[in-house]
Scaffold this motif. Structure first.
Motif, PDB file in Angstrom:
ATOM      1  N   LEU A 107     -12.592   4.193  15.121  1.00  0.00           N
ATOM      2  CA  LEU A 107     -13.590   5.066  14.293  1.00  0.00           C
ATOM      3  C   LEU A 107     -12.724   5.695  13.907  1.00  0.00           C
ATOM      4  CD1 LEU A 107     -15.299   4.904  17.721  1.00  0.00           C
ATOM      5  CD2 LEU A 107     -15.529   3.437  15.297  1.00  0.00           C
ATOM      6  N   LEU A 108     -11.225   5.983  13.704  1.00  0.00           N
ATOM      7  CA  LEU A 108     -11.080   7.260  13.731  1.00  0.00           C
ATOM      8  C   LEU A 108      -9.875   7.038  12.239  1.00  0.00           C
ATOM      9  CD1 LEU A 108      -9.938   9.257  16.655  1.00  0.00           C
ATOM     10  CD2 LEU A 108     -12.006   9.447  15.083  1.00  0.00           C
ATOM     11  N   ALA A 109      -9.953   5.678  12.053  1.00  0.00           N
ATOM     12  CA  ALA A 109      -8.394   5.760  10.932  1.00  0.00           C
ATOM     13  C   ALA A 109      -8.400   4.327  10.584  1.00  0.00           C
ATOM     14  CB  ALA A 109      -7.141   5.969  11.762  1.00  0.00           C
ATOM     15  N   THR A 110      -7.567   2.952   9.554  1.00  0.00           N
ATOM     16  CA  THR A 110      -7.002   2.387   9.072  1.00  0.00           C
ATOM     17  C   THR A 110      -6.013   2.131   8.954  1.00  0.00           C
ATOM     18  OG1 THR A 110      -9.655   1.685   9.118  1.00  0.00           O
ATOM     19  CG2 THR A 110      -8.370   0.237   7.818  1.00  0.00           C
ATOM     20  N   GLN A 111      -5.352   1.201   9.427  1.00  0.00           N
ATOM     21  CA  GLN A 111      -3.814   1.257   8.908  1.00  0.00           C
ATOM     22  C   GLN A 111      -3.723   0.121   8.592  1.00  0.00           C
ATOM     23  OE1 GLN A 111      -1.322   1.953  12.394  1.00  0.00           O
ATOM     24  NE2 GLN A 111       0.629   1.636  10.751  1.00  0.00           N
ATOM     25  N   ILE A 112      -2.994  -0.489   7.433  1.00  0.00           N
ATOM     26  CA  ILE A 112      -2.907  -2.066   6.896  1.00  0.00           C
ATOM     27  C   ILE A 112      -1.558  -2.499   6.720  1.00  0.00           C
ATOM     28  CG2 ILE A 112      -2.898  -3.505   4.993  1.00  0.00           C
ATOM     29  CD1 ILE A 112      -5.825  -1.799   4.199  1.00  0.00           C
ATOM     30  N   ASP A 113      -0.405  -2.648   7.208  1.00  0.00           N
ATOM     31  CA  ASP A 113       0.256  -3.928   6.858  1.00  0.00           C
ATOM     32  C   ASP A 113       0.777  -5.060   6.139  1.00  0.00           C
ATOM     33  OD1 ASP A 113       1.329  -1.127   9.019  1.00  0.00           O
ATOM     34  OD2 ASP A 113       1.491  -2.391  10.292  1.00  0.00           O
ATOM     35  N   MET A 114       1.071  -4.688   4.827  1.00  0.00           N
ATOM     36  CA  MET A 114       0.815  -5.964   4.046  1.00  0.00           C
ATOM     37  C   MET A 114       2.407  -6.283   3.263  1.00  0.00           C
ATOM     38  SD  MET A 114      -1.276  -6.104   0.570  1.00  0.00           S
ATOM     39  CE  MET A 114      -2.539  -5.657   0.613  1.00  0.00           C
ATOM     40  N   SER A 121       5.106  -3.458   2.030  1.00  0.00           N
ATOM     41  CA  SER A 121       3.995  -1.848   2.397  1.00  0.00           C
ATOM     42  C   SER A 121       4.262  -1.779   3.554  1.00  0.00           C
ATOM     43  CB  SER A 121       3.163  -2.164   1.574  1.00  0.00           C
ATOM     44  OG  SER A 121       3.239  -2.996  -0.138  1.00  0.00           O
ATOM     45  N   ILE A 122       3.530   0.111   3.428  1.00  0.00           N
ATOM     46  CA  ILE A 122       2.956   0.473   4.362  1.00  0.00           C
ATOM     47  C   ILE A 122       1.723   1.773   4.449  1.00  0.00           C
ATOM     48  CG2 ILE A 122       4.970   0.639   6.027  1.00  0.00           C
ATOM     49  CD1 ILE A 122       5.348   3.713   4.657  1.00  0.00           C
ATOM     50  N   THR A 123       1.304   1.550   4.982  1.00  0.00           N
ATOM     51  CA  THR A 123      -0.164   2.899   4.689  1.00  0.00           C
ATOM     52  C   THR A 123       0.344   3.968   4.538  1.00  0.00           C
ATOM     53  OG1 THR A 123      -1.366   1.607   5.664  1.00  0.00           O
ATOM     54  CG2 THR A 123      -2.401   3.480   5.214  1.00  0.00           C
ATOM     55  N   LEU A 124       0.099   4.900   3.164  1.00  0.00           N
ATOM     56  CA  LEU A 124      -0.265   6.203   3.422  1.00  0.00           C
ATOM     57  C   LEU A 124      -1.528   6.927   3.389  1.00  0.00           C
ATOM     58  CD1 LEU A 124       2.073   6.156  -0.416  1.00  0.00           C
ATOM     59  CD2 LEU A 124       3.309   6.546   2.792  1.00  0.00           C
ATOM     60  N   GLU A 125      -2.538   6.359   2.807  1.00  0.00           N
ATOM     61  CA  GLU A 125      -4.118   6.862   3.197  1.00  0.00           C
ATOM     62  C   GLU A 125      -4.859   5.308   2.754  1.00  0.00           C
ATOM     63  OE1 GLU A 125      -6.730   8.813   4.370  1.00  0.00           O
ATOM     64  OE2 GLU A 125      -4.774   9.200   4.126  1.00  0.00           O
ATOM     65  N   THR A 126      -5.812   5.678   4.062  1.00  0.00           N
ATOM     66  CA  THR A 126      -6.718   4.298   3.191  1.00  0.00           C
ATOM     67  C   THR A 126      -8.214   5.281   3.901  1.00  0.00           C
ATOM     68  OG1 THR A 126      -6.970   3.608   5.926  1.00  0.00           O
ATOM     69  CG2 THR A 126      -6.006   2.694   4.472  1.00  0.00           C
ATOM     70  N   THR A 127      -9.571   4.994   3.174  1.00  0.00           N
ATOM     71  CA  THR A 127     -10.551   5.842   2.892  1.00  0.00           C
ATOM     72  C   THR A 127     -11.185   4.574   2.974  1.00  0.00           C
ATOM     73  OG1 THR A 127      -9.420   7.256   1.814  1.00  0.00           O
ATOM     74  CG2 THR A 127     -11.975   7.551   2.244  1.00  0.00           C
ATOM     75  N   VAL A 140      -3.946   3.461  -0.390  1.00  0.00           N
ATOM     76  CA  VAL A 140      -2.894   3.926  -1.145  1.00  0.00           C
ATOM     77  C   VAL A 140      -1.764   3.860  -0.002  1.00  0.00           C
ATOM     78  CG1 VAL A 140      -1.699   5.955  -2.055  1.00  0.00           C
ATOM     79  CG2 VAL A 140      -3.562   5.755  -1.687  1.00  0.00           C
ATOM     80  N   TYR A 141      -0.279   2.914  -0.716  1.00  0.00           N
ATOM     81  CA  TYR A 141       0.877   2.225  -0.234  1.00  0.00           C
ATOM     82  C   TYR A 141       1.541   2.882  -0.638  1.00  0.00           C
ATOM     83  CZ  TYR A 141       0.212  -1.221  -4.000  1.00  0.00           C
ATOM     84  OH  TYR A 141      -0.192  -1.423  -5.072  1.00  0.00           O
ATOM     85  N   ARG A 142       2.561   2.447   0.225  1.00  0.00           N
ATOM     86  CA  ARG A 142       4.292   2.619  -0.708  1.00  0.00           C
ATOM     87  C   ARG A 142       4.615   1.294   0.104  1.00  0.00           C
ATOM     88  NH1 ARG A 142       6.628   7.227   1.806  1.00  0.00           N
ATOM     89  NH2 ARG A 142       6.493   8.250   0.028  1.00  0.00           N
ATOM     90  N   SER A 143       5.522   0.747  -1.405  1.00  0.00           N
ATOM     91  CA  SER A 143       6.536  -0.841  -1.464  1.00  0.00           C
ATOM     92  C   SER A 143       7.052  -0.156  -1.343  1.00  0.00           C
ATOM     93  CB  SER A 143       5.401  -1.458  -2.126  1.00  0.00           C
ATOM     94  OG  SER A 143       4.171  -2.431  -2.183  1.00  0.00           O
ATOM     95  N   THR A 144       8.286  -1.099  -0.016  1.00  0.00           N
ATOM     96  CA  THR A 144       9.445  -1.888  -0.191  1.00  0.00           C
ATOM     97  C   THR A 144      10.448  -2.911  -0.909  1.00  0.00           C
ATOM     98  OG1 THR A 144       9.536  -0.088   1.724  1.00  0.00           O
ATOM     99  CG2 THR A 144      12.280  -1.493   0.908  1.00  0.00           C
ATOM    100  N   PRO A 145      10.767  -2.930  -2.420  1.00  0.00           N
ATOM    101  CA  PRO A 145      11.456  -4.184  -2.288  1.00  0.00           C
ATOM    102  C   PRO A 145      11.915  -5.249  -1.888  1.00  0.00           C
ATOM    103  CG  PRO A 145      11.245  -2.928  -4.039  1.00  0.00           C
ATOM    104  CD  PRO A 145      10.914  -1.792  -2.603  1.00  0.00           C
TER     105      PRO A 145
END
Length: 204
Positions: A107-114, A121-127, A140-145
């Motif tokens: 109910l407070l947060a959403t995290q996506i590991d893609m 990618s790791i999650t920086l922000e989800t709304t 919004v995410y940060r990707s590591t090749p």
């Protein structure tokens, strides 16, 4: 900005529920066990009850059950996206790359590991949001090749949330264009394959 729950209403309901439950417990204890119990004990009971209510609401298992019941009666509620997802990333040149994701949502947060075949990618922000009745998810995410020496980069996506099927076979689909700070664009499409958020979806 839309939220999955309205915290002002949540706090009011917790306060009201705490008072009702505490008075009920006090009345039972006074009637059946300790007739001389002080009314000041209600304060202690209230503290315990409010703590337990908050813990229940912050526990994923319990909050998801409450969420499911509320969503059954109110289809306009934001959906529970917890689970394992599979799909593809379409690059700017039209090439498609397999992608998998795990979404952990409360109910407070959403995290996506893609994870893709060449990046993760790791999650920086989800709304979560609802725009003109359409459910969407800002990501919004940060990707590591995968390739050593290639720098990480940031990106963003606005996912449209679609419902596929009905009843027990109902699943969700996420799709949207992505944009990165490397000046690249493309499209991501993911389909929910199960409700389990603990699967390993990494390619490497």
């Amino acid at each position: 900005m839309f939220r999955i729950i309205r915290f002002d209403l949540l706090l009011k309901y917790i306060a009201l529920t705490t008072v009702v439950i505490s008075m009920g417990i006090y009345a039972l204890v006074q009637t059946y066990w300790l007739p001389d119990i002080s009314l000041f004990k209600v304060i202690t009971i209230s503290s315990i009850v409010s703590t337990l209510l908050i813990l229940f609401l912050l526990t994923s298992f319990i909050s998801r059950k409450i969420w499911a019941v509320l969503a059954f009666f109110d289809e306009s509620m934001f959906p529970d996206l917890n689970g394992t997802w599979e799909g593809e990333i379409t690059l700017e040149d039209g090439k498609e790359i397999s992608a998998k994701a795990v979404i952990r949502q409360s109910l407070l947060a959403t995290q996506i590991d893609m994870h893709g075949e060449t990046t993760k990618s790791i999650t920086l922000e989800t709304t979560p949001t609802i725009e003109q009745g359409q459910k969407k998810l800002y990501y919004v995410y940060r990707s590591t090749p995968k390739t050593p020496g290639w720098p990480a980069y940031n990106g963003s996506t606005l996912f449209d949330i679609r419902t596929i099927g009905s009843g027990k076979g109902k699943k969700y689909e996420l799709s949207g264009h992505y944009y990165t700070d490397r000046k690249t664009i493309g499209r991501i499409r993911l389909t929910q394959v199960c409700k389990n958020s603990n699967n390993d979806v990494s390619f490497y």
